[in-house]
Design an enzyme around this catalytic site. Structure first.
Site, PDB file in Angstrom:
ATOM      1  N   CYS A 129       0.837  -1.210   0.000  1.00  0.00           N
ATOM      2  CA  CYS A 129       0.000   0.000   0.000  1.00  0.00           C
ATOM      3  C   CYS A 129       0.869   1.256   0.000  1.00  0.00           C
ATOM      4  O   CYS A 129       0.593   2.221  -0.717  1.00  0.00           O
ATOM      5  CB  CYS A 129      -0.945   0.002   1.195  1.00  0.00           C
ATOM      6  SG  CYS A 129      -2.056  -1.416   1.237  1.00  0.00           S
ATOM      7  N   ASP A 130       1.925   1.238   0.785  1.00  0.00           N
ATOM      8  CA  ASP A 130       2.894   2.326   0.841  1.00  0.00           C
ATOM      9  C   ASP A 130       3.501   2.531  -0.545  1.00  0.00           C
ATOM     10  O   ASP A 130       3.515   3.645  -1.065  1.00  0.00           O
ATOM     11  CB  ASP A 130       3.976   1.956   1.874  1.00  0.00           C
ATOM     12  CG  ASP A 130       5.111   2.952   1.939  1.00  0.00           C
ATOM     13  OD1 ASP A 130       5.193   3.670   2.943  1.00  0.00           O
ATOM     14  OD2 ASP A 130       5.933   3.002   0.996  1.00  0.00           O
TER      15      ASP A 130
END
Length: 166
Positions: free
Chosen positions: A60-61
């Site tokens: 997600c990062d």
């Protein structure tokens, strides 16, 4: 409905799958300052919406950072990252990561976005990884439901869809 897994386990998605050519459903999410954000707020722009389970995890990062980098080259385009993380956590993460070209918004309150776009994971109360491109007339021109929530989306296809949308 799209079928997804989370770490190999089948998950149930709530809501309706969004398909290319359909009018994008409206939603209400929260900005980092707790103000409401809707689809209509960016009317007249192309919207690239990156959906992630939790901004504080590796993929997600990376996904949010990648779309932040690409956003600078997208004209008349609003790039949103949607998750169920609290707005305060999103704001902290953005400050630490130097994110300036993507607006993070939270669907934690009532899963308005998750149910409207068919990405709310019933078993986890998280959002499934997905990417949507909506043109300036609110029509969906690209939709990717990533089949395994821990995998990356097709960044190149999403960016090309955003560049070619009007």
């Amino acid at each position: 409905m799209a079928e997804i897994t989370f770490k190999g386990n089948p998950m149930t998605l709530l809501g309706s799958e969004v398909k290319v050519g359909e009018k994008a459903p409206d939603f209400t999410v929260l900005a980092n300052d707790l103000s409401e954000v809707t689809l209509a707020d960016s009317k007249g722009k192309v919207r690239l919406i990156s959906v992630v389970p939790s901004i504080d995890t590796g993929v997600c990062d990376q996904q949010t950072r990648r779309f932040n980098e690409e956003a600078a080259s997208l004209e008349n385009t609003q790039v949103l990252t949607v998750s169920v993380d609290l707005p305060f956590a999103q704001k902290r993460w953005c400050a630490a990561a130097g994110i300036e070209n993507v607006q993070t918004v939270s669907d934690h309150r009532d899963l308005s976005f998750g149910e409207a776009f068919g990405v709310a994971i019933k078993e986890l109360r998280l959002l499934a990884r997905a990417v949507f491109v909506i043109d300036s007339n609110d029509v969906v021109t690209y939709a990717e439901y990533v089949s395994e929530a821990t995998n990356h989306p097709n960044y190149e296809a999403a960016i090309e869809a955003a560049k070619s949308a009007e």
